[in-house]
Write a protein that holds these residues in place. Structure first.
Motif, mmCIF file in Angstrom:
data_model
loop_
_atom_site.group_PDB
_atom_site.id
_atom_site.type_symbol
_atom_site.label_atom_id
_atom_site.label_comp_id
_atom_site.label_asym_id
_atom_site.label_seq_id
_atom_site.Cartn_x
_atom_site.Cartn_y
_atom_site.Cartn_z
ATOM 1 N N THR A 128 0.910 -1.291 -0.005
ATOM 2 C CA THR A 128 0.033 0.186 -0.150
ATOM 3 C C THR A 128 0.749 1.326 0.040
ATOM 4 O OG1 THR A 128 -0.146 0.001 2.425
ATOM 5 C CG2 THR A 128 -1.765 -0.973 1.208
ATOM 6 N N GLY A 129 0.267 2.249 -0.383
ATOM 7 C CA GLY A 129 1.091 3.504 -0.282
ATOM 8 C C GLY A 129 1.517 4.345 -1.465
ATOM 9 N N ILE A 130 1.936 5.453 -1.451
ATOM 10 C CA ILE A 130 2.290 6.137 -2.654
ATOM 11 C C ILE A 130 3.349 5.689 -3.154
ATOM 12 C CG2 ILE A 130 3.438 7.794 -1.573
ATOM 13 C CD1 ILE A 130 1.931 10.013 -3.071
ATOM 14 N N HIS A 131 4.195 4.913 -2.794
ATOM 15 C CA HIS A 131 5.532 4.617 -3.270
ATOM 16 C C HIS A 131 5.331 3.271 -4.084
ATOM 17 C CE1 HIS A 131 7.558 7.788 -1.177
ATOM 18 N NE2 HIS A 131 7.091 7.652 0.009
ATOM 19 N N VAL A 132 4.311 2.517 -4.277
ATOM 20 C CA VAL A 132 4.266 1.473 -5.093
ATOM 21 C C VAL A 132 3.040 1.598 -5.875
ATOM 22 C CG1 VAL A 132 5.325 -0.124 -3.318
ATOM 23 C CG2 VAL A 132 2.886 0.339 -3.090
ATOM 24 N N SER A 176 13.852 0.409 -12.514
ATOM 25 C CA SER A 176 12.576 -0.117 -11.563
ATOM 26 C C SER A 176 12.048 1.194 -10.705
ATOM 27 C CB SER A 176 13.308 -0.736 -10.428
ATOM 28 O OG SER A 176 13.663 -2.190 -11.160
ATOM 29 N N ILE A 177 12.449 2.297 -11.134
ATOM 30 C CA ILE A 177 12.134 3.710 -10.299
ATOM 31 C C ILE A 177 11.234 4.585 -11.476
ATOM 32 C CG2 ILE A 177 12.960 5.411 -9.140
ATOM 33 C CD1 ILE A 177 15.335 3.426 -8.583
ATOM 34 N N ALA A 206 8.998 8.871 -5.446
ATOM 35 C CA ALA A 206 9.259 7.873 -6.242
ATOM 36 C C ALA A 206 8.357 6.701 -6.053
ATOM 37 C CB ALA A 206 10.767 7.251 -5.511
ATOM 38 N N VAL A 207 8.269 6.082 -6.992
ATOM 39 C CA VAL A 207 7.610 4.581 -7.221
ATOM 40 C C VAL A 207 8.319 3.694 -7.626
ATOM 41 C CG1 VAL A 207 5.512 3.640 -8.040
ATOM 42 C CG2 VAL A 207 5.435 6.051 -7.772
ATOM 43 N N LEU A 208 8.276 2.530 -6.895
ATOM 44 C CA LEU A 208 8.976 1.183 -6.800
ATOM 45 C C LEU A 208 8.285 0.431 -7.824
ATOM 46 C CD1 LEU A 208 10.745 0.796 -3.401
ATOM 47 C CD2 LEU A 208 11.846 2.107 -5.474
ATOM 48 N N ILE A 209 8.888 -0.387 -8.974
ATOM 49 C CA ILE A 209 8.011 -1.201 -9.689
ATOM 50 C C ILE A 209 8.972 -2.296 -9.544
ATOM 51 C CG2 ILE A 209 6.819 0.607 -11.050
ATOM 52 C CD1 ILE A 209 8.777 0.306 -13.052
ATOM 53 N N LEU A 259 18.722 14.705 -4.440
ATOM 54 C CA LEU A 259 17.062 14.738 -4.400
ATOM 55 C C LEU A 259 16.614 13.339 -4.871
ATOM 56 C CD1 LEU A 259 16.601 18.441 -5.094
ATOM 57 C CD2 LEU A 259 16.614 17.417 -2.714
ATOM 58 N N ILE A 260 17.011 13.029 -5.816
ATOM 59 C CA ILE A 260 16.676 11.720 -6.412
ATOM 60 C C ILE A 260 16.830 10.538 -5.389
ATOM 61 C CG2 ILE A 260 16.939 9.909 -8.284
ATOM 62 C CD1 ILE A 260 17.521 12.268 -10.288
ATOM 63 N N ALA A 261 17.931 10.537 -5.023
ATOM 64 C CA ALA A 261 18.247 9.334 -4.133
ATOM 65 C C ALA A 261 17.810 9.469 -2.884
ATOM 66 C CB ALA A 261 19.987 9.451 -3.914
ATOM 67 N N LEU A 262 17.186 10.693 -2.486
ATOM 68 C CA LEU A 262 16.390 10.781 -1.260
ATOM 69 C C LEU A 262 15.006 10.613 -1.424
ATOM 70 C CD1 LEU A 262 15.867 12.255 1.553
ATOM 71 C CD2 LEU A 262 15.375 14.325 0.420
ATOM 72 N N LYS A 263 14.531 10.716 -2.517
ATOM 73 C CA LYS A 263 13.121 10.224 -2.822
ATOM 74 C C LYS A 263 13.058 8.801 -3.119
ATOM 75 C CE LYS A 263 11.583 14.363 -5.450
ATOM 76 N NZ LYS A 263 11.314 14.973 -6.492
ATOM 77 N N ILE A 264 14.107 7.942 -3.427
ATOM 78 C CA ILE A 264 14.110 6.568 -3.566
ATOM 79 C C ILE A 264 14.318 6.056 -1.988
ATOM 80 C CG2 ILE A 264 15.515 4.740 -4.489
ATOM 81 C CD1 ILE A 264 16.489 6.491 -6.902
ATOM 82 N N ALA A 265 15.238 6.694 -1.369
ATOM 83 C CA ALA A 265 15.383 6.046 0.104
ATOM 84 C C ALA A 265 14.101 6.222 0.880
ATOM 85 C CB ALA A 265 16.580 7.008 0.820
#
Length: 485
Positions: free
Chosen positions: A71-75, A142-143, A151-154, A116-122
């Motif tokens: 669940t959540g905004i990152h998936v 995958s991002i 960031a959304v992980l796929i 900033l990109i790495a922060l969003k992935i973390a």
């Protein structure tokens, strides 16, 4: 039972297939619609014909098990799955835009943009790990990113869920993943350590800031195994202007031994969010790789990286919390601040990998012009930073575990809550204000924080009678109830 014909216009369990948007080596992606769902969706269908890799089928089974639980905004949201008896598929939210892979032609990126990109992935990994899932295939393709920036992980086919059977582990003995991003312990069969994702993110951050992959492009097992004993070239050897704080973060993520990396994705995100407070060690100054004597010792002693079973994902996260203490620096607050220190010390003793963030709010006037200097001509912000470090000195924490923050805001409680949400704080310690007519009418900062914080809260209040009485505390935990303040 007859198989479905996979073509535009076909209907599978109520989903109508549109165009095929991608044909991959292991699956195809189709746009789909359903009358009762207005959202844009994709159906992922595995390739199961004669001669296909059996690992692809198993990884698809893993994705079918894991995606509906996330669940959540990152998936991506999951709308449905189909089993192999009729037609295997997963239907997920279609996220507009391209993956991070599309940025490869622009490398190396500016340091601030890469941070900033790495922060969003973390941030995304922190949320994923809290759901008991390790991704195991963090790489640019995958991002993705939502229009709102998150960031959304796929692609969860290689993932490990701490509460589900690990079919890849049970059926295969070779590590599956993308070679340049694979963590060393994965080569030894370890799949249940969330710090493997931090290694992969370190590879990505190194690549995006230097334009070079730290371990090259090798796809052979022999080439991959070299990372068990050989460290990468320090980024500062490749780019003379590479910031020391960024090299500190990158090389810590790329440590061979997982225990030497950041304990959690939340702590890594915290460092990326506050680069000015990164504790610099010898990592930040390195210009050369480890000497051959060190490399040979690692290779032939074989005792640096050992396949071991770490604690469950949830247990690892619980052992490495981010604790915030809200400290009052106004005159007459010494006794309460002492009680706050005692409470923080008790929490830190039970979590040796915890990090502490000391907070103070420099309140701004709603309509007045605020002065940056005090009556003696000293900068108020700097003075409070010094006071916070002085408060923390008796705790004798390693500098890498301590940060201090002065938040300038009109609303103290709102500023604290914003910090807690933005930095994945797990536990906040705050003092209860003394009774007054104003607090009775408007409510106190501690009451608002305790009622609205998304984490555990300990409220410390001084006794009303007798200086010998012990300060009262709300017990740590998820129960945020507290006495009236």
């Amino acid at each position: 039972m007859a198989k479905f014909v996979i073509e535009p216009g076909a209907v599978i369990d109520g989903f109508t297939l549109g165009e095929c948007v991608h044909r991959g080596g292991m699956a195809t992606l189709w746009s789909v619609t359903r009358d009762d769902i207005a959202d844009a969706m994709l159906m992922k269908i595995p390739r199961v014909s004669e001669g296909e890799d059996p690992a692809a089928i198993v990884s698809f089974e893993m994705e079918q098990m894991i995606l509906p639980k996330l669940t959540g905004i990152h998936v991506p949201q999951c709308y449905g799955t189909g089993d192999f008896a009729r037609q295997a598929y997963v239907v997920i939210e279609r996220i507009p835009g391209k993956t991070l892979y599309a940025r490869l032609d622009e490398l190396p990126l500016p340091y601030e943009e890469a941070r900033l990109i790495a922060l969003k992935i973390a941030d995304a990994l922190s949320d994923l790990h809290r759901q008991n899932v390790i991704h195991h295939d963090i790489k640019p393709s995958s991002i993705m990113f939502r229009a709102s920036g998150e960031a959304v992980l796929i692609d969860f086919g290689l993932s490990h869920h701490n509460q589900l059977p690990d079919l890849l582990q049970e059926e295969f003995r070779v590590p599956y993943g993308t070679a340049p991003y694979t963590a060393p312990e994965r080569l030894l069969g370890v799949r249940d350590d969330p710090r493997s994702d931090l290694f992969s993110l370190g590879v990505l951050l190194y690549f995006f800031t230097t334009g070079v992959r730290p371990f090259g492009e090798s796809e052979t097992m022999a080439g991959m195994r070299r990372r068990l004993w050989r460290d990468p070239y320090p980024p500062r050897q490749l780019r003379k202007d590479y910031p020391p704080w960024l090299q500190e973060i990158v090389l810590r993520c790329l440590e061979i031994e997982p225990a030497w990396r950041y304990p959690t994705a939340s702590q890594l995100a915290f460092e990326l969010a506050h680069p000015d407070q990164v504790k610099l060690t010898a990592r930040s100054e390195r210009l050369k790789r480890d000497p051959l004597t060190t490399v040979w010792r690692r290779r032939f002693n074989g005792n640096l990286v050992q396949p071991r079973r770490p604690a469950a994902v949830a247990a690892q996260l619980a052992a490495s919390p981010i604790v915030a203490v809200a400290i009052d620096v106004t005159e007459g607050s010494d006794e309460l601040n002492g009680a706050l220190r005692t409470a923080a010390e008790r929490i830190l003793k039970t979590s040796p990998l915890a990090r502490l963030a000391c907070l103070n709010v420099l309140k701004l006037g709603r309509v007045t012009i605020d002065r940056t200097l005090d009556e003696e001509g000293n900068n108020k912000h700097v003075g409070r930073l010094v006071t916070l470090r002085h408060w923390a000195t008796p705790l004798k924490l390693d500098e890498s575990r301590l940060t201090v923050h002065v938040l300038e805001a009109v609303d103290a409680a709102g500023a604290i809550l914003e910090f807690v949400n933005a930095n994945h704080v797990d536990h906040i310690v705050i003092g209860a204000g003394q009774n007054s007519l104003v607090r009775t009418l408007l409510g106190s900062t501690s009451a608002k924080v305790a009622s609205e914080a998304p984490c555990s809260v300990t409220v410390v209040r001084l006794p009303r009678q007798g200086p010998s009485s012990s300060p009262r505390q709300e017990p740590p935990g998820d129960d945020r109830s507290m006495p009236a303040i």
